[in-house]
Enzyme design. Sequence first.
Site, PDB file in Angstrom:
ATOM      1  N   ARG A 172       0.641  -1.362  33.115  1.00  0.00           N
ATOM      2  CA  ARG A 172       1.779  -1.751  32.273  1.00  0.00           C
ATOM      3  C   ARG A 172       3.115  -1.513  32.976  1.00  0.00           C
ATOM      4  NH1 ARG A 172       3.447   1.676  28.364  1.00  0.00           N
ATOM      5  NH2 ARG A 172       1.313   2.364  28.041  1.00  0.00           N
ATOM      6  N   TYR A 188      23.591 -17.978  23.820  1.00  0.00           N
ATOM      7  CA  TYR A 188      22.249 -18.456  23.528  1.00  0.00           C
ATOM      8  C   TYR A 188      21.948 -18.223  22.047  1.00  0.00           C
ATOM      9  CZ  TYR A 188      17.134 -18.700  23.608  1.00  0.00           C
ATOM     10  OH  TYR A 188      15.825 -19.003  23.343  1.00  0.00           O
ATOM     11  N   LYS A 229      14.316 -20.033  33.175  1.00  0.00           N
ATOM     12  CA  LYS A 229      15.147 -21.177  33.493  1.00  0.00           C
ATOM     13  C   LYS A 229      15.224 -21.414  35.007  1.00  0.00           C
ATOM     14  CE  LYS A 229      15.997 -21.390  29.029  1.00  0.00           C
ATOM     15  NZ  LYS A 229      15.234 -20.351  28.345  1.00  0.00           N
ATOM     16  N   ASP A 281      25.243 -12.269  30.709  1.00  0.00           N
ATOM     17  CA  ASP A 281      24.150 -13.238  30.764  1.00  0.00           C
ATOM     18  C   ASP A 281      24.578 -14.300  31.769  1.00  0.00           C
ATOM     19  OD1 ASP A 281      22.375 -15.321  30.474  1.00  0.00           O
ATOM     20  OD2 ASP A 281      22.300 -15.223  28.291  1.00  0.00           O
TER      21      ASP A 281
END
Length: 384
Positions: free
Chosen positions: A52, A105, A203, A178
């Site tokens: 993990r 966003y 993206k 961002d």
Amino acid sequence: MTKRPLHPRSLAAQALGKIDPLTKAVVPPIHVSTTYIRDEDNAYSSGFIYGRPDNETVHEAQAVLAMLEEAKAGALLFGSGMAAATAVFQALSPGDHVVASKVMYWALRAWLLTEATRWGLKIDFVETDDLARLKEAVKPGVTKLIWAETPSNPLWTITDIAAVAKIAHAAGARLAVDSTCASPVHTRPLTLGADIVMHAATKVLNGHSDVVAGALCANADDEFWNRIKTIRKGQGGILGPFEAYLLMRGMRTLHVRQERQSASAMALAQKLSAHPLVSRVLYPGLPQHPGHDIAARQMEGGFGFMLSVQVSGGEAAAVKSAAHVELYKRATSLGGVESLIEHRASIEGAGSPCPPDLLRLSTGIEDVEDLYADLDQALKAGHG
């Protein structure tokens, strides 16, 4: 003899030049093991304990991104852009005040308006490109985070990262940026004073529309960054090894794709600005764009691959135009090698700051004349 430093383009193309020690493979293998052997004294000398938090393929992709962003404290990959973004807000404390970009966003804005308040955060949305209004919204000693998206989706406003960093730090707050739609090819927020940079790596970092991923990068290995690491580890918002491998594959061609996509976006913006059926083009590379001067100062080698157009016939003409494209794909997301078109207001719904006559365009790597011809015929059909 001192070697000349290599350009990030060269380092990314070779994924930092790592060669598999066993097979001498140029492309690093995918490591999928979820568990690792302990030493005889029960320690883990390899540094790997459990799948993990520990995976070599993920570490390798993180190293490439940290290099691209010049992130001194490194990078962390997450299972999605939302997982990365929300981890930053979850690292704050109940009662902390946040100032965030009004245009951002839409899914993150919706999360901040609902779930973040349940965490006890207090959120104010402002136009972060308006420094005067931003200063008014920031509360020294109370505001703990400014979240700025630049260029902001889907209006492509430009926030002055260096100026906002000074405002944040003077108030005792951090600045998170961002930078999904700029990418480290065009903007490296950490070098301009930001504390954290976030990417929806789904993206343009990946660039092939086949991976969902998110990323955070930081300069300071401080208590806040370690809190984010703990959240990622404890809540399991990790990226799988196969996805990390695909993401690293995408980053190896990032510079080539971004240079082509940005050049095409600029050409389209210029052509569409003169189109009789387009009332306005939103693209920071255009001299008439309100944020052009700031973008020219903080963006390198182009102004990004995203632009929006407002259709002269209003919402109905915009929707009809999008329905008539042939080369563009009517789909959400952005940053892939294929060009996409979307009527954002109908996607975002009530409360969206997106004008109803706006179409968002993600520029791929197709021939730019083909892209323009497709938009031209679609606009004509939309007004027919």
